[in-house]
Design a protein around this motif. Sequence first.
Motif, PDB file in Angstrom:
ATOM      1  N   ILE A  40       0.868  -1.171   0.000  1.00  0.00           N
ATOM      2  CA  ILE A  40       0.000   0.000   0.000  1.00  0.00           C
ATOM      3  C   ILE A  40       0.908   1.226   0.000  1.00  0.00           C
ATOM      4  CG2 ILE A  40      -1.739   1.300   1.271  1.00  0.00           C
ATOM      5  CD1 ILE A  40      -2.750  -1.287   2.411  1.00  0.00           C
ATOM      6  N   LEU A  41       0.730   2.095  -0.985  1.00  0.00           N
ATOM      7  CA  LEU A  41       1.604   3.262  -1.078  1.00  0.00           C
ATOM      8  C   LEU A  41       1.196   4.307  -0.046  1.00  0.00           C
ATOM      9  CD1 LEU A  41       1.958   3.711  -4.940  1.00  0.00           C
ATOM     10  CD2 LEU A  41       3.430   2.479  -3.359  1.00  0.00           C
ATOM     11  N   TYR A  42       2.142   4.700   0.780  1.00  0.00           N
ATOM     12  CA  TYR A  42       1.922   5.689   1.841  1.00  0.00           C
ATOM     13  C   TYR A  42       0.653   5.395   2.645  1.00  0.00           C
ATOM     14  CZ  TYR A  42       5.815   8.366   0.082  1.00  0.00           C
ATOM     15  OH  TYR A  42       7.076   8.750  -0.292  1.00  0.00           O
ATOM     16  N   PRO A  43       0.623   4.265   3.344  1.00  0.00           N
ATOM     17  CA  PRO A  43      -0.579   3.916   4.122  1.00  0.00           C
ATOM     18  C   PRO A  43      -0.795   4.890   5.275  1.00  0.00           C
ATOM     19  CG  PRO A  43       1.238   2.446   4.684  1.00  0.00           C
ATOM     20  CD  PRO A  43       1.714   3.299   3.531  1.00  0.00           C
ATOM     21  N   SER A  44      -2.020   5.393   5.378  1.00  0.00           N
ATOM     22  CA  SER A  44      -2.349   6.296   6.499  1.00  0.00           C
ATOM     23  C   SER A  44      -3.472   5.644   7.304  1.00  0.00           C
ATOM     24  CB  SER A  44      -2.747   7.678   5.994  1.00  0.00           C
ATOM     25  OG  SER A  44      -3.711   7.606   4.974  1.00  0.00           O
ATOM     26  N   GLY A  61      -5.857   4.916   4.244  1.00  0.00           N
ATOM     27  CA  GLY A  61      -5.847   5.686   3.010  1.00  0.00           C
ATOM     28  C   GLY A  61      -4.550   5.393   2.276  1.00  0.00           C
ATOM     29  N   ASP A  62      -4.542   5.582   0.960  1.00  0.00           N
ATOM     30  CA  ASP A  62      -3.284   5.378   0.228  1.00  0.00           C
ATOM     31  C   ASP A  62      -3.020   6.531  -0.727  1.00  0.00           C
ATOM     32  OD1 ASP A  62      -4.589   4.977  -2.215  1.00  0.00           O
ATOM     33  OD2 ASP A  62      -4.409   2.802  -2.163  1.00  0.00           O
ATOM     34  N   LEU A  63      -1.859   6.477  -1.339  1.00  0.00           N
ATOM     35  CA  LEU A  63      -1.424   7.570  -2.218  1.00  0.00           C
ATOM     36  C   LEU A  63      -2.376   7.785  -3.385  1.00  0.00           C
ATOM     37  CD1 LEU A  63       0.843   9.591  -3.054  1.00  0.00           C
ATOM     38  CD2 LEU A  63       1.841   7.728  -4.359  1.00  0.00           C
ATOM     39  N   GLY A  65      -5.509   7.561  -3.438  1.00  0.00           N
ATOM     40  CA  GLY A  65      -6.808   8.100  -3.073  1.00  0.00           C
ATOM     41  C   GLY A  65      -7.841   7.045  -2.728  1.00  0.00           C
ATOM     42  N   ALA A  66      -7.399   5.811  -2.563  1.00  0.00           N
ATOM     43  CA  ALA A  66      -8.313   4.737  -2.166  1.00  0.00           C
ATOM     44  C   ALA A  66      -8.371   4.648  -0.640  1.00  0.00           C
ATOM     45  CB  ALA A  66      -7.857   3.404  -2.736  1.00  0.00           C
ATOM     46  N   ASN A  97      -6.598  12.034  -7.291  1.00  0.00           N
ATOM     47  CA  ASN A  97      -5.179  12.230  -7.079  1.00  0.00           C
ATOM     48  C   ASN A  97      -4.528  12.286  -8.432  1.00  0.00           C
ATOM     49  OD1 ASN A  97      -2.811  12.674  -5.774  1.00  0.00           O
ATOM     50  ND2 ASN A  97      -3.006  10.927  -4.407  1.00  0.00           N
TER      51      ASN A  97
ATOM     52  N   MET B   1      -2.612  10.698   2.851  1.00  0.00           N
ATOM     53  CA  MET B   1      -4.025  11.059   2.883  1.00  0.00           C
ATOM     54  C   MET B   1      -4.474  11.402   4.314  1.00  0.00           C
ATOM     55  SD  MET B   1      -7.317   8.765   1.865  1.00  0.00           S
ATOM     56  CE  MET B   1      -7.068   8.654   0.106  1.00  0.00           C
ATOM     57  N   TYR B 203       2.582   8.189   8.677  1.00  0.00           N
ATOM     58  CA  TYR B 203       1.226   8.693   8.962  1.00  0.00           C
ATOM     59  C   TYR B 203       0.797   8.067  10.274  1.00  0.00           C
ATOM     60  CZ  TYR B 203       0.500  10.585   4.249  1.00  0.00           C
ATOM     61  OH  TYR B 203       0.571  11.331   3.104  1.00  0.00           O
ATOM     62  N   TYR B 222       6.976   3.493   5.577  1.00  0.00           N
ATOM     63  CA  TYR B 222       7.858   2.611   4.812  1.00  0.00           C
ATOM     64  C   TYR B 222       9.027   2.177   5.690  1.00  0.00           C
ATOM     65  CZ  TYR B 222       5.615   3.684   0.388  1.00  0.00           C
ATOM     66  OH  TYR B 222       4.709   3.791  -0.629  1.00  0.00           O
ATOM     67  N   SER B 311       6.068  -0.972   2.478  1.00  0.00           N
ATOM     68  CA  SER B 311       5.236  -0.264   3.444  1.00  0.00           C
ATOM     69  C   SER B 311       4.696  -1.221   4.499  1.00  0.00           C
ATOM     70  CB  SER B 311       4.074   0.429   2.727  1.00  0.00           C
ATOM     71  OG  SER B 311       3.305  -0.518   2.012  1.00  0.00           O
TER      72      SER B 311
END
Lengths: 98, 335
Positions: A40-44, A61-63, A65-66, A97, B1, B203, B222, B311
């Motif tokens: 997952i790209l940049y998982p928030s 959330g991911d990079l 926009g999902a 995005n 996000m 995040y 990451y 990640s």
Amino acid sequence: MLILTTLLAPAALGAAFQEPTPRFAAPVELTSAGAPFTGILYPSPVLRDLDGDGRRELILGDLFGALWHCAPTAGSSTAFGERGRLEANGEPLELNNW
Amino acid sequence: MGPQFVDFDADGHTDIVTATFEGHAFVVRGSETGWQQPEHILDAAGAPIGIGLYYDMEANEYRHVGQKEGEEVDYSAPHCVSAVAFDWDADGDLDLLLGSKDEGGLYLRLNQGTATAPAFVSTNRRVEAGGQPLAVPGGLTAPRLVDWNADGLTDLVCGSFEGGVYLYLNTGAVGAPAFAAPRALVTPKSTEGSASRPEEGAYVDVLDHDGDGDLDLVVGAYHTVRPTARALSPAEQAELATLDAELEQVEAAYQAFWNDIFEKMGELDEEAGNELLERADSLPEAVELEARLQSLTERVEALRPASKRTSGVWLFLQESPATEDAAPTGADSGR
């Protein structure tokens, strides 16, 4: 010996604070269906009880926009089930995005 | 996000407030039937709210237009990648805090309307911390709002693109937040040891996950998996040297192939050039070179495992003071 801290506040940053430095145990990686949350790209993350069953789901959330979600696994505070997309009217939620 | 779950429009349903790398703030409204599709959050003049627009999806082009106090257009403006709703001035409606990526700044967009009919102003005001413009070290991924020290004031916990997590305590008053200088809760990327831990692009969410009365962290980020190289036999060492040399040759040939394509594109009109580019991947020479590259790389990595950036999501449980001071189970206390 307790494994406590990779997490200490630098003195320079903590100078303005009078409160004790919070200390954390060594981080534990969360899992989805038995495997780490890779890919997952940049998982928030957000842990929140979305369905009102008294247990917190993990929302990511991911990079792109999902928004992903997974249900907690009974008896574990770090294990979650398969991830799925949050949906709106039967379609995956997707924010703009580039 | 960094999605925030909050009743943004005071209709009794939880909504999602967030922003993406595009540069705009969004709301996903909740309803009796579930989530609705995302909408841009608009200001009182009907303009989408952001700091600097990174990419305009509707126009399908890059932008870098900012809105700062006293400036309508600022092409050097940072761009918004996060948004949270917060009643900054305690007037009963939600205002917006917008996070900017590289400078790590946080901007306030006040709501001069009501909770159910917001009217956001058209300019952003930079939030300060410790008497300086707030600037999260390493760039701000997204802020979280939480009363960290249970003093009745909302504090900020901010993730950093360089991997740290920072606490900004609110030392102001209800309706007049004032943030202190940052304090690192998680230090930026560290390569100490081999244990899995977040290193970049952090995040954070903040909650009492284990119910022990203090706040814990959940961090998406990451990290780099650094495999330990195994000892190779003399035959394997020789094979690896041969593979490295061959890989270098194939990489050079692959680069030359694409250089040739780009050179030919320059001799064609735009339409023909784009057509050539679209079918270049499927030309026999490209297919053969990519297959050889993949095969060689797989074998090289089997002999010499490469580091991999991936990640993950981690839980940091806060230790209570009592736990910190307790003698470890089974340990000899010396007394």
